[in-house]
Write a protein that holds these residues in place. Structure first.
Motif, PDB file in Angstrom:
ATOM      1  N   LEU A 201       3.078   9.334   5.490  1.00  0.00           N
ATOM      2  CA  LEU A 201       4.095   8.406   5.017  1.00  0.00           C
ATOM      3  C   LEU A 201       5.083   9.063   4.061  1.00  0.00           C
ATOM      4  O   LEU A 201       4.721   9.907   3.240  1.00  0.00           O
ATOM      5  N   GLU A 202       6.327   8.660   4.187  1.00  0.00           N
ATOM      6  CA  GLU A 202       7.383   9.035   3.259  1.00  0.00           C
ATOM      7  C   GLU A 202       8.063   7.768   2.764  1.00  0.00           C
ATOM      8  O   GLU A 202       8.392   6.903   3.578  1.00  0.00           O
ATOM      9  N   PRO A 203       8.288   7.654   1.452  1.00  0.00           N
ATOM     10  CA  PRO A 203       7.847   8.573   0.399  1.00  0.00           C
ATOM     11  C   PRO A 203       6.336   8.551   0.257  1.00  0.00           C
ATOM     12  O   PRO A 203       5.674   7.621   0.734  1.00  0.00           O
ATOM     13  N   ALA A 204       5.805   9.563  -0.394  1.00  0.00           N
ATOM     14  CA  ALA A 204       4.361   9.676  -0.526  1.00  0.00           C
ATOM     15  C   ALA A 204       3.787   8.471  -1.278  1.00  0.00           C
ATOM     16  O   ALA A 204       4.341   8.032  -2.289  1.00  0.00           O
ATOM     17  N   VAL A 205       2.689   7.929  -0.764  1.00  0.00           N
ATOM     18  CA  VAL A 205       1.979   6.844  -1.445  1.00  0.00           C
ATOM     19  C   VAL A 205       1.161   7.458  -2.576  1.00  0.00           C
ATOM     20  O   VAL A 205       0.354   8.355  -2.361  1.00  0.00           O
ATOM     21  N   ARG A 206       1.382   6.948  -3.773  1.00  0.00           N
ATOM     22  CA  ARG A 206       0.712   7.507  -4.945  1.00  0.00           C
ATOM     23  C   ARG A 206      -0.350   6.584  -5.522  1.00  0.00           C
ATOM     24  O   ARG A 206      -1.189   7.031  -6.315  1.00  0.00           O
ATOM     25  N   VAL A 207      -0.317   5.310  -5.126  1.00  0.00           N
ATOM     26  CA  VAL A 207      -1.256   4.338  -5.688  1.00  0.00           C
ATOM     27  C   VAL A 207      -1.675   3.364  -4.598  1.00  0.00           C
ATOM     28  O   VAL A 207      -0.842   2.905  -3.805  1.00  0.00           O
ATOM     29  N   LEU A 208      -2.972   3.035  -4.574  1.00  0.00           N
ATOM     30  CA  LEU A 208      -3.489   1.955  -3.739  1.00  0.00           C
ATOM     31  C   LEU A 208      -3.961   0.822  -4.637  1.00  0.00           C
ATOM     32  O   LEU A 208      -4.519   1.062  -5.718  1.00  0.00           O
ATOM     33  N   VAL A 209      -3.734  -0.411  -4.193  1.00  0.00           N
ATOM     34  CA  VAL A 209      -4.240  -1.581  -4.897  1.00  0.00           C
ATOM     35  C   VAL A 209      -4.966  -2.464  -3.893  1.00  0.00           C
ATOM     36  O   VAL A 209      -4.913  -2.236  -2.687  1.00  0.00           O
ATOM     37  N   GLY A 210      -5.627  -3.481  -4.398  1.00  0.00           N
ATOM     38  CA  GLY A 210      -6.334  -4.424  -3.533  1.00  0.00           C
ATOM     39  C   GLY A 210      -7.384  -5.151  -4.341  1.00  0.00           C
ATOM     40  O   GLY A 210      -7.385  -5.112  -5.576  1.00  0.00           O
ATOM     41  N   ASP A 211      -8.290  -5.839  -3.638  1.00  0.00           N
ATOM     42  CA  ASP A 211      -9.446  -6.409  -4.334  1.00  0.00           C
ATOM     43  C   ASP A 211     -10.690  -6.223  -3.475  1.00  0.00           C
ATOM     44  O   ASP A 211     -10.613  -6.139  -2.247  1.00  0.00           O
ATOM     45  N   VAL A 212     -11.827  -6.120  -4.142  1.00  0.00           N
ATOM     46  CA  VAL A 212     -13.074  -5.753  -3.469  1.00  0.00           C
ATOM     47  C   VAL A 212     -14.258  -6.467  -4.089  1.00  0.00           C
ATOM     48  O   VAL A 212     -14.243  -6.840  -5.258  1.00  0.00           O
ATOM     49  N   GLU A 213     -15.291  -6.644  -3.269  1.00  0.00           N
ATOM     50  CA  GLU A 213     -16.624  -6.954  -3.774  1.00  0.00           C
ATOM     51  C   GLU A 213     -17.308  -5.621  -4.082  1.00  0.00           C
ATOM     52  O   GLU A 213     -17.246  -4.679  -3.283  1.00  0.00           O
ATOM     53  N   GLU A 214     -17.983  -5.554  -5.193  1.00  0.00           N
ATOM     54  CA  GLU A 214     -18.563  -4.270  -5.602  1.00  0.00           C
ATOM     55  C   GLU A 214     -19.625  -3.773  -4.632  1.00  0.00           C
ATOM     56  O   GLU A 214     -19.809  -2.567  -4.462  1.00  0.00           O
ATOM     57  N   GLN A 215     -20.360  -4.688  -3.984  1.00  0.00           N
ATOM     58  CA  GLN A 215     -21.441  -4.261  -3.103  1.00  0.00           C
ATOM     59  C   GLN A 215     -20.986  -4.107  -1.656  1.00  0.00           C
ATOM     60  O   GLN A 215     -21.796  -3.816  -0.785  1.00  0.00           O
ATOM     61  N   VAL A 216     -19.690  -4.275  -1.392  1.00  0.00           N
ATOM     62  CA  VAL A 216     -19.207  -4.191  -0.001  1.00  0.00           C
ATOM     63  C   VAL A 216     -18.088  -3.164   0.071  1.00  0.00           C
ATOM     64  O   VAL A 216     -18.328  -1.970   0.142  1.00  0.00           O
ATOM     65  N   ALA A 217     -16.842  -3.616   0.008  1.00  0.00           N
ATOM     66  CA  ALA A 217     -15.708  -2.721   0.262  1.00  0.00           C
ATOM     67  C   ALA A 217     -15.575  -1.613  -0.773  1.00  0.00           C
ATOM     68  O   ALA A 217     -15.037  -0.546  -0.467  1.00  0.00           O
ATOM     69  N   LEU A 218     -16.047  -1.849  -1.994  1.00  0.00           N
ATOM     70  CA  LEU A 218     -15.957  -0.788  -3.003  1.00  0.00           C
ATOM     71  C   LEU A 218     -16.650   0.477  -2.523  1.00  0.00           C
ATOM     72  O   LEU A 218     -16.197   1.594  -2.791  1.00  0.00           O
ATOM     73  N   ARG A 219     -17.737   0.320  -1.783  1.00  0.00           N
ATOM     74  CA  ARG A 219     -18.474   1.488  -1.292  1.00  0.00           C
ATOM     75  C   ARG A 219     -17.603   2.342  -0.372  1.00  0.00           C
ATOM     76  O   ARG A 219     -17.734   3.566  -0.335  1.00  0.00           O
TER      77      ARG A 219
END
Length: 303
Positions: A201-219
């Protein structure tokens, strides 16, 4: 609203939508995507195909199919409101919520046509790049749901604009995936697709955001070696007429996150390691080795 007992007609409608998308075939998706439009492509000998492509390059019928796949998985998990769906006569997640430059990473079986896994890298929606401290910048969905400005809690490097941030959304697997090795393979294919997308991707992606459950997507984020900043003590909420308001009442605690993206050289190195992991005869051992080599971490901050 989904606070009262659901009628039989509503339950049947939702079940019919799930069955509809279970029958749809995406077998020829790759055939309808010019190579020049692909941000990532992997075709495996066992029939698994993974592509990454922006909304603007997806044929309309396949875009509807992918939005329907997302909805069908959430319906089966109990995170989509059957009543809101029935009332709107919907059959997929609304297209209006998409941006032309959102990226869809899809893993499917070329033999069965089934979508097996999906994630999106959602753009900000700003018509022109804005500074993250600009009060007029568009808010990412995670910020709307949690009613926070995530960059108040987690500072980002100077000079990062809204077009250099992506929200990682809908990291979902097909409910038909019951084999642990196959599920892990799909997870790694999606991470590889996301990694190659971030490299391209251009421009370069420097940060990701979102929301997660700690025992699921965080892994998954930690598996990819990201340093994840979790924002504590938010109270996510969506209106009762929102199709996905149950995603914040029926799941475990869901926390916003901010993760800084490694530079391109580091990303390219991780992509090559993921490729080697997927080629290993012992996928579980290779995954453990990969995770140990990149070592993600978790930090916490108050909202």
């Amino acid at each position: 609203m989904c606070t009262t007992p659901t009628s039989g007609a509503t339950r049947r409608y939702a079940a019919d939508i799930v069955a509809l998308h279970d029958r749809l075939s995406h077998r020829h998706l790759r055939d309808h995507l010019p190579s020049a439009d692909l941000l990532h492509e992997a075709v495996r000998g066992d029939g698994l195909v993974t592509v990454a492509v922006a909304t603007e390059h997806l044929p309309h019928r396949y875009l509807l199919g992918l939005q329907g796949f997302r909805l069908a998985q959430y319906l089966q998990l109990g995170w989509a409101c059957e009543e809101a769906l029935h009332r709107s006569a919907g059959f997929c997640e609304p297209l209006q919520s998409l941006h032309h430059d959102d990226v869809h990473v899809v893993t499917y079986s070329s033999r069965t046509g089934r979508v097996l896994g999906y994630l999106s890298l959602t753009a900000s929606g700003d018509t022109e790049p804005r500074e993250l401290r600009d009060p007029d910048r568009s808010r990412f969905p995670v910020e709307t749901a949690h009613r926070v400005d995530v960059f108040d809690s987690v500072p980002v490097p100077d000079g990062v604009r809204s077009d250099q941030v992506r929200e990682l959304k809908r990291f979902v697997h097909s409910r038909t995936l019951t084999d642990k090795a196959q599920r892990l393979r799909v997870t790694l294919e999606l991470l590889l697709g996301a990694g190659r997308t971030l490299v391209a991707l251009e421009p370069a992606v420097r940060v990701l955001v979102g929301d997660v459950e700690e025992q699921v997507a965080l892994r998954h984020l930690l598996l990819a070696g990201l340093d994840v900043h979790l924002i504590e003590d938010t109270r996510p909420w969506l209106p009762d007429d929102d199709l996905l308001h149950l995603a914040y009442t029926r799941r475990g605690e869901v926390k916003p996150f901010v993760a800084h993206v490694p530079d391109r050289a580091e990303l390219e190195g991780r992509v090559e390691m993921l490729e080697a992991t997927l080629a290993s005869e012992d996928l579980f051992a290779a995954t453990d080795a990969f995770s140990g080599a990149v070592r993600g971490s978790t930090q916490r901050t108050a909202a």
